[in-house]
Motif scaffolding. Structure first.
Motif, PDB file in Angstrom:
ATOM      1  N   TYR A 205       0.817  -1.219   0.000  1.00 52.94           N
ATOM      2  CA  TYR A 205       0.000   0.000   0.000  1.00 52.94           C
ATOM      3  C   TYR A 205       0.851   1.269   0.000  1.00 52.94           C
ATOM      4  N   SER A 208       0.350   4.928  -1.841  1.00 49.85           N
ATOM      5  CA  SER A 208      -0.768   4.750  -2.777  1.00 49.85           C
ATOM      6  C   SER A 208      -1.875   5.765  -2.549  1.00 49.85           C
ATOM      7  N   ALA A 209      -2.184   6.054  -1.293  1.00 52.89           N
ATOM      8  CA  ALA A 209      -3.308   6.945  -0.995  1.00 52.89           C
ATOM      9  C   ALA A 209      -3.178   7.464   0.425  1.00 52.89           C
ATOM     10  N   LEU A 214     -10.033   8.164   1.102  1.00 57.05           N
ATOM     11  CA  LEU A 214     -10.677   6.876   0.895  1.00 57.05           C
ATOM     12  C   LEU A 214     -12.103   6.854   1.423  1.00 57.05           C
ATOM     13  N   ARG A 235     -10.892   4.125  -3.381  1.00 57.66           N
ATOM     14  CA  ARG A 235     -10.767   5.437  -4.007  1.00 57.66           C
ATOM     15  C   ARG A 235     -11.338   5.305  -5.409  1.00 57.66           C
ATOM     16  N   GLU A 238     -11.684   1.700  -7.212  1.00 60.09           N
ATOM     17  CA  GLU A 238     -10.567   0.810  -6.905  1.00 60.09           C
ATOM     18  C   GLU A 238     -10.463   0.543  -5.411  1.00 60.09           C
ATOM     19  N   MET A 240      -8.367   0.012  -2.428  1.00 58.91           N
ATOM     20  CA  MET A 240      -6.988   0.363  -2.110  1.00 58.91           C
ATOM     21  C   MET A 240      -6.420  -0.508  -0.991  1.00 58.91           C
ATOM     22  N   ASP A 264      -5.381  -6.642  -4.103  1.00 62.74           N
ATOM     23  CA  ASP A 264      -4.888  -6.175  -5.402  1.00 62.74           C
ATOM     24  C   ASP A 264      -5.250  -7.146  -6.514  1.00 62.74           C
TER      25      ASP A 264
END
Length: 687
Positions: A205, A208-209, A214, A235, A238, A240, A264
């Motif tokens: 992760y 990633s964000a 989120l 997000r 997708e 996450m 994933d």
């Protein structure tokens, strides 16, 4: 129970609680870093200092047990000064790299620095720097951030049962390390959750964000049969990440690595449009109408006996009921949900449940494991067994291949002959079961997914009766499932009807031509070679094994992309929630079957999810009791007969890749390549 006064308010607390727990009962928040309610007390950080009357100095509330007449003050000037001092010392060596830290927004140190931090730094010397440590493909380390709370060390030792983390050095030279080895546990992702700073973060992760970007959705996991409660963070469309959600009776606040990191796989190898095999034998993209027309044209001239359906391991109850109803309108009794061929008795619910309940494990004092490796099949249940062992007074016996379960196990034998002897009251472990107050037996699919599985099931029932495992206040007979859909499908009766074929019969019929059409609802874990001659309809969300064989592919939704009902191994009905929409033209599974029913001329009698769930409850009232594990009546089940002396075999040879989602996951592929050899060596399996 001791009575104590906290900030002028008298409360009563149970003996054995600590002051910090008593303060929480009183609604008073005490800052902490090293303390965790599910781990042993370390008393490292001193952030939880409070004032106790008649004590010459402040006390660590996490390490002080409550006592009658105790007077505690949590907000005096001395306490405030101490907390600010501790925070200033912690921040002396911390890199203060919040803008690039993945823990930002969810960091205990960040939150408490806001409440107790100084507005400027007074330390002018060089900061301490520590080299990052390697901990495997799942854990990213930035060890300069570490504050030595030792939560990770205690978790890996006490909960995960792998003594691979520890502290080296003394004083300011202390470093947490695994000696550059990967953490060999199926629960290693929880180290990220227990770390109160950003020293341990999620490697897949990373960067990633941000947490505030989120959208959070509460749901349940379907990659095993435990039914762990999870939070799905998305997000846009997708997924996450997946995080644990507190449920004391199921997974507490932990989840297994496959649950956490296989998400994933939801982005890869997805089916996003229908496909139909053309005259040249190639799968070509089609519209929904063309796919339905191809199915209707093939099924139209077939009698019900020539049609069969198999439900997979990740299916929700709604889609299985819709498929069962569709097969019923087509006149087909050939239904099967037991992909592994397990000889479970669908007529008696107690015969296929984990009747003790996951939380009930803490009451057991003798456990017999038969043909199962709970460490790989249900990591959260194995963690419960380990915790019960650590509490003391638990005897564990194992019939089947020797495995490392993170707690001592007495190996009794390899096959059903040993189980038969025990059921007859013979052997040293039989005496332990006889003397136990709450004994339990756990049958795995390694024991039941055999030609003699029904006889093994009957032996399990006999053993339960012999040793008094079933009474008014206790049921120690348990079946440990691996598939999230299995209990729900059995509750629905997704099994052969009168004169219908089971899995073996369907496969034999397809090979001989007696079965001409097979509907696979997410069914990828069976021997597909006999289906070469049959017309195969595959409805699922990944281009896995069955999709390559299919004549028509209908793209469905994964578990994070639909509202669905699941029943875990203990019979607890839980609801999965839609967190993100399915890709392309994929649709929720029950809606596909509802639309197909109109094309084949057998319209199903529900138009929305609410009506379908009413139908679900009508078929079996257990589906009305959401988040409850109702006790099933103890009735006859199993089929007595001869047993094969061949030893039990474990069904999983790769923990990290057991279903279409995890097989599509790059993270799980890396774990399989790096951790599996070590895991096989540790568990004693050879794959």
């Amino acid at each position: 129970m001791p009575k104590l006064t906290i900030d002028g308010r008298e409360i009563e607390a149970a003996s054995g609680l600590t002051v910090i727990q008593a303060c929480e009962l009183a609604g008073i928040e005490i800052p902490r870093f090293c303390y965790h309610e599910r781990l042993s007390v370390a008393g490292n950080c001193r952030m939880c200092l409070v004032e106790m009357e008649r004590s010459p100095k402040l006390i660590a509330s996490c390490a002080m047990p409550v006592a009658d007449g105790m007077v505690i003050r949590t907000d005096t000037p001395a306490v405030q000064k101490a907390r600010k001092g501790v925070m200033e010392f912690l921040l002396i060596n911390h890199p203060l790299d919040c803008p690039i830290c993945d823990q930002g927004g969810e960091c205990d140190l960040q939150d408490q620095a806001m409440a107790y931090g100084f507005d400027r730094g007074r330390y002018e010397e060089n900061k301490r720097a520590v080299a990052d440590k390697y901990m495997g493909p799942l854990i990213q380390t930035i060890m300069t951030r570490c504050i030595h709370c030792t939560r990770c060390v205690r978790f890996s030792t006490e909960v995960a049962g792998v003594e691979e983390m520890g502290a080296l050095g003394r004083g300011e030279h202390v470093e947490i390390t695994t000696l550059e080895k990967a953490v060999g546990s199926e629960l290693s992702g929880n180290l990220v959750d227990v770390c109160p700073v950003g020293a341990l973060t999620s490697k897949p992760y990373a960067f990633s964000a941000r947490s505030w970007e989120l959208r959070n959705t509460d749901s349940v996991d379907v990659l095993d049969a435990v039914g762990s409660n999870i939070r799905v963070d998305c997000r846009g469309r997708e997924v996450m990440r997946v995080l644990p959600r507190l449920h004391e009776d199921v997974n507490e606040e932990w989840i297994a690595d496959k649950t956490r990191y296989a998400c994933d796989g939801l982005r890869r190898q997805r089916l996003d449009r229908p496909y139909v095999r053309n005259a040249e034998g190639r799968l070509v993209a089609a519209t929904w109408g063309e796919a339905f027309k191809a199915i209707a044209g093939r099924l139209g001239g077939l009698s019900g006996e020539k049609i069969a359906a198999v439900a997979g391991d990740l299916c929700d109850a709604e889609s299985m009921l819709a498929l069962k109803d569709l097969m019923g309108t087509l006149g087909s009794p050939n239904l099967e949900c037991r992909q592994d061929g397990a000889k479970l008795d669908p007529g008696t619910r107690a015969g296929y449940l984990f009747n003790t309940g996951i939380a009930g494990i803490k009451q057991a004092d003798a456990v017999l494991l038969v043909g199962t490796n709970p460490r790989w099949e249900a990591a959260m249940i194995n963690a419960r067994l380990r915790r019960r062992f650590l509490a003391g007074g638990l005897e564990v016996g194992l019939i089947g291949p020797a495995v490392d379960l993170t707690y001592p196990v007495e190996s009794l034998g390899a096959g059903p002959e040993t189980l038969k002897q025990l059921a007859d009251g013979k052997g040293a472990f039989a005496k332990k079961l006889k003397s136990a107050e709450r004994p339990m037996v756990v049958l795995g699919s390694g024991a039941l997914a055999r030609p003699d599985g029904a006889a093994v099931l009957a032996l399990g029932r006999k053993l339960a009766d012999t040793f008094g495992m079933v009474r008014d206040d206790w049921n120690g007979f348990n079946v440990l499932h691996r598939a999230a859909a299995r209990v729900g499908a059995l509750d629905l009766g997704f099994v052969p009807g009168e004169g219908g074929r089971d899995l073996v019969g369907i496969l034999e019929g397809a090979a001989s031509g007696a079965v001409e059409a097979v509907y696979l609802l997410g069914a990828d874990e069976l021997d597909l070679s006999p289906l070469d001659k049959a017309f195969v309809i595959y409805q699922g969300h990944h281009g896995d094994a069955a999709a390559h064989l299919a004549d028509v592919i209908l793209p469905g939704a994964a578990y994070t992309e639909k509202n669905g009902t699941y029943v875990n191994t203990e019979g607890r009905v839980q609801l999965g929630r839609l967190a993100a929409f399915p890709p392309g033209e994929a649709r929720e599974d029950w809606t596909i079957l509802r639309a197909l029913s109109e094309v084949v001329g057998e319209r199903l009698p529900y138009d929305n999810l609410g009506q379908l769930r009413q139908r679900l409850i009508g078929v079996n009232p257990v589906f009305a009791a959401v988040d409850q594990a109702e006790r099933a009546p103890w009735e006859p089940f199993g089929q007595e007969g001869p047993v094969d002396p061949a030893p039990f075999e474990l069904p999983i040879d790769d923990y990290y890749r057991t279903d279409p989602v995890s097989r599509a996951s790059e993270t799980m592929a890396r774990c399989s390549a790096e951790l599996l050899p070590a895991a096989r060596e540790a568990t004693g399996t050879d794959g």
